[in-house]
Design a protein around this motif. Structure first.
Motif: not given
Ligand SMILES: [Mn+2]
Length: 245
Positions: A191-220
């Motif tokens: 909401r504060a940072y639209p169109s930003t891609d948020f990249v994390f590890g930790h979850r051990h599950l690779p994936g890329m999920h779109p966010l409303p602002g045009g960015g993505r939740y990405i897990n390595t």
């Protein structure tokens, strides 16, 4: 730029860990010549702790490989995870890593990214958030460092293994946007940072999920079973998988 996380070197035992370490070194040597930077997004080691005069045994191939490439001038960044947050200058001075203890917003190829290991972010996990503050506190470190490493490192390795095993079962599948804390964190931040891609590890599950602002939740993903990594070229992220050889 290439991003990898969660190799958890050290587990389940020396032989399997060495195999994954060799694969990681092979991967680094493969991508490094074309990379502008490499990011290690945490939990590279299942347990890492630096005493003033000692560090954990092992990982010589990886540490040598990292030192080699930073000597060549390649920036290699390390965002410590919940398993390897106790680095106090050794990986920086000995291996040339640029260490980031907090998540950071970066501009990569003209696009905004947020990078963090991901532990303790998002709703829930209250007990871990308390533990993290304790584990990172100077007083805890001072006490822990007074113990003989033959004892303290063995104890920490045992605890570290237990914490991972406890999460292993629930970790295999995406739990849905509602129940994925890192997705929720990215959603809230977007909401504060639209169109930003948020990249994390930790979850051990690779994936890329779109966010409303045009960015993505990405897990390595991880370097345990998925051997996944993120490649960002001209600002475009792509999840890739290393073929174990
Ligand atoms: Mn982690």
């Amino acid at each position: 730029m290439f991003v990898v996380s969660d190799a958890h070197l050290g587990v389940p035992g020396p032989a399997q860990s060495l195999e994954r370490e060799k694969q990681l070194v092979h991967w680094i040597n493969t991508v490094a010549p074309q990379a502008q930077a490499i990011v290690l997004l945490g939990d590279v080691f299942d347990f890492w702790y630096e005493l003033k005069q000692a560090v954990p045994r092992g990982y010589s191939r990886l540490l040598g490989c990292l030192s080699h490439w930073t000597d060549q001038g390649l920036p290699i960044h390390f965002f410590p995870g919940n398993h390897d947050m106790w680095t106090y200058g050794y990986l920086a001075t000995e291996c040339g890593l640029q260490v980031h203890h907090q998540g950071e917003f970066w501009n990569v190829g003209g696009r905004p990214f947020f990078l963090a290991h991901g532990d303790g972010l998002g709703p829930g996990d209250h007990s871990y958030k308390v533990f993290k503050r304790i584990f990172r506190s100077p007083f805890f470190r001072w006490c822990f460092s007074r113990l003989h490493p033959n004892f303290s490192f063995a104890l920490a390795q045992w605890l570290s293994r237990r914490s991972r095993a406890a999460h292993a079962e629930a970790e295999r599948h995406f739990l849905g946007e509602e129940r994925e804390w890192l997705y929720q964190y990215a959603l809230q931040q977007s909401r504060a940072y639209p169109s930003t891609d948020f990249v994390f590890g930790h979850r051990h599950l690779p994936g890329m999920h779109p966010l409303p602002g045009g960015g993505r939740y990405i897990n390595t993903g991880d370097w345990l079973g998925h051997f996944s990594y993120l490649k960002i070229q001209q600002g475009q992220p792509e999840l890739c998988y290393w073929k174990v050889q």
